[in-house]
Structures are given as C-alpha cells and as structure tokens.
Design an enzyme around this catalytic site. Structure first.
Site, PDB file in Angstrom:
ATOM      1  N   ASP A  35       0.809  -1.229   0.000  1.00  0.00           N
ATOM      2  CA  ASP A  35       0.000   0.000   0.000  1.00  0.00           C
ATOM      3  C   ASP A  35       0.839   1.275   0.000  1.00  0.00           C
ATOM      4  OD1 ASP A  35       0.918  -0.415   2.607  1.00  0.00           O
ATOM      5  OD2 ASP A  35      -1.043  -1.006   3.354  1.00  0.00           O
ATOM      6  N   GLU A  80      -9.624  -2.122   5.412  1.00  0.00           N
ATOM      7  CA  GLU A  80     -10.246  -1.873   6.712  1.00  0.00           C
ATOM      8  C   GLU A  80     -11.476  -2.769   6.893  1.00  0.00           C
ATOM      9  OE1 GLU A  80      -8.330  -0.263   8.475  1.00  0.00           O
ATOM     10  OE2 GLU A  80      -8.163   1.874   8.070  1.00  0.00           O
ATOM     11  N   HIS A 121      -7.200  -5.113  10.231  1.00  0.00           N
ATOM     12  CA  HIS A 121      -6.960  -4.875   8.794  1.00  0.00           C
ATOM     13  C   HIS A 121      -5.689  -5.575   8.319  1.00  0.00           C
ATOM     14  CE1 HIS A 121      -4.598  -0.799   9.370  1.00  0.00           C
ATOM     15  NE2 HIS A 121      -3.797  -1.821   9.489  1.00  0.00           N
ATOM     16  N   ASN A 154      -7.395  -3.160  14.355  1.00  0.00           N
ATOM     17  CA  ASN A 154      -8.791  -3.384  13.937  1.00  0.00           C
ATOM     18  C   ASN A 154      -8.909  -4.596  13.009  1.00  0.00           C
ATOM     19  OD1 ASN A 154      -7.669  -2.502  11.570  1.00  0.00           O
ATOM     20  ND2 ASN A 154      -8.991  -0.721  11.287  1.00  0.00           N
TER      21      ASN A 154
HETATM   22  P1  PGA Z   1       2.165  -2.037  12.659  1.00  0.00           P
HETATM   23  O1  PGA Z   1       0.991  -2.010  11.608  1.00  0.00           O
HETATM   24  O2  PGA Z   1       3.134  -3.043  12.167  1.00  0.00           O
HETATM   25  O3  PGA Z   1       2.715  -0.647  12.638  1.00  0.00           O
HETATM   26  O4  PGA Z   1       1.574  -2.403  13.971  1.00  0.00           O
HETATM   27  C1  PGA Z   1       0.457  -3.198  11.129  1.00  0.00           C
HETATM   28  C2  PGA Z   1      -0.719  -2.884  10.262  1.00  0.00           C
HETATM   29  O5  PGA Z   1      -1.404  -1.886  10.510  1.00  0.00           O
HETATM   30  O6  PGA Z   1      -0.978  -3.663   9.338  1.00  0.00           O
END
Ligand code: PGA
Length: 258
Positions: free
Chosen positions: A67, A143, A138, A136
C-alpha cells in the site's frame, strides 16, 4: 494455518527472515510481497544484516508493496516508498526496476490501481507475501467492511488507523485519509505463501479474532486469510496471549521462540 510462537520481537524478526531467505534461495527469481509499519522493521534489519554477510542477494528479487498513502510522493518522508528505501532497499543490491509500490501521487488513481494489479499478474504472482495486522484486524489497508475478494483500489482509512499511524506524520492534519491498497482478493489469489507477523499485546484481540472467526468476512479482514491454504503466522507470546485451546487444536502450532 501454521502458527509459530516466539518469545520476543527479536526472535520474530529472525524467524521471519528465515522464511524470506528460504524463499529467496529456493527460486532463481523470487517475488516478495512486502509490508510496512512497525512490525517488519526488525525483519528488514535482519535481511540487511544477512545481505552484508553475503548470505543473500536481492539481485533476482522483485518486490510488490501492499500500500501507499494517496497524495504522497515517493520522496515524502512519511511515504511508504521512503520507508522501504530507508529500511531495506538502499542497503541492499535491489534492482530499482524490480521494486513496485503503488504510486499514491498518481494523477489517475484508478488507472494506477489497475496497472498495479496487472504488474503483479505479469510477474507470475507472489512467492511470499509478508503481512502485518492492524489493531482493527486490517491487512494492508483493507479496513473492516472490505470484502475477501477485493482488488487493488483506493480505500478510506479508519479513525483507529489514522491514530495508530499519526506518529509518522508531522501532525494528524497532514495525514492523508486515503490510500491505495492491494485488495484482500489480490493477496489471496496471487500469493503462494503468506507470512503474517504480529507482535505485542495491542494485537492480541485482532489475532484471536482472525484465527477463531467462524465466518471469514471482511468485517475482520484478517479472517479472510482462513480461505488461503498456505498461511504461516509468526506471533510473539503477547500477540498470542488470547488464543483459545480450540484454536491451538485446530491449527499447527510450533514453538520457535527458544
Ligand atoms: P504495525 O501495523 O506493524 O505498525 O503495527 C500493522 C498494520 O497496521 O498492518
């Protein structure tokens, strides 16, 4: 799914690097799917270390990132282009022509999403896709409410995602509220092996839901991974703290943390 439990973040990074190294070694030309965020930073540090020790080379590796924020140019320090160069690409022998990251600053965002899908297909698919998981649930920037069949597209970021990632921007006001994200369907169809990494207590609830969800729906996007035949989760003890006995029984759980 296969679940590898490890005691520390350091161990998680080493185990993840072992998977990546094994994949790179097993193919003359390898396609990696890469993730950003805090979780894979240790993995990339391990890969740089192994490259410096001449244990791996990235010359014959193609990469696709999950992304990028809409509106950010590659040189923007908050962009995922910048992140990838800072943590991995500029330290190793990657061919810049083999690096693929969605262009969030593209004038034609929909065209960029289509182009990205074709590029993944053209490469023959992804040998190993690295994923983190959001609090959450995702994956990528898919999302809750995304579908398990979604393709690469422009997505709106949830408030909790904006909050979690605000630390990478000068202020929340400066943060894009949209991103281009590879779709969950893209990840499921194009990846031959998926490696999901989760570290820390803040991920325990999402990890539990991902593994125990009866329904695989985009309500908890990571639960869609249950539809894929070859997923390995590397979890530290804190991220695995909520796993129920039935989850442990139904999945292949290995101890990799000692
Ligand atoms: P993080 O993010 O590794 O910064 O915890 C993971 C994500 O949001 O997929």
């Amino acid at each position: 799914m296969e679940i590898t439990l490890v005691s520390t973040y350091q161990k998680l990074s080493e185990v993840a690097a072992d998977y990546v190294q094994e994949t790179m070694k097993s193919r003359a030309h390898c396609v990696l799917g890469l993730a950003t965020g805090e979780t894979p930073v240790g993995l990339y540090a391990q890969l740089v270390r192994r490259y410096r020790r001449r244990e791996i080379s990235f010359k014959n590796t193609t990469t696709f990132n999950l992304d990028e924020y809409v509106g950010l140019r590659p040189a923007d320090e908050s962009s995922y282009h910048y992140y990838m160069h800072r943590h991995l690409f500029r330290h190793v022998d990657m061919d810049v022509n083999k690096i693929h990251i969605p262009l969030g600053a593209a004038a034609d965002l929909e065209g960029e999403c289509r182009r990205y899908e074709y590029a993944i297909e053209d490469s023959g698919g992804i040998d190993l896709q690295i994923l983190g998981i959001g609090r959450n649930g995702h994956i990528g920037f898919n999302e809750p409410g995304s579908t398990c069949t979604g393709r690469t597209r422009v997505v709106q970021l949830e408030a909790s995602t904006l909050e979690a990632n605000a630390q990478y921007f000068p202020s929340v006001q400066d943060m894009p509220h949209e991103a281009i994200s590879m779709g969950i369907g893209t990840v499921l169809e194009q990846s031959r092996h998926i490696l999901l990494l989760a570290s820390g207590a803040a991920k325990a609830a999402a990890v539990e839901k991902m593994l125990s969800a009866d329904e695989t729906t985009g309500k908890l996007p990571a639960s869609c991974l249950q539809l894929h035949p070859n997923v390995t989760c590397v979890l530290d003890y804190d991220a695995a703290a909520n796993l129920s006995d039935s989850v442990v029984r139904e999945n292949r759980v290995l101890e990799g943390g000692v």
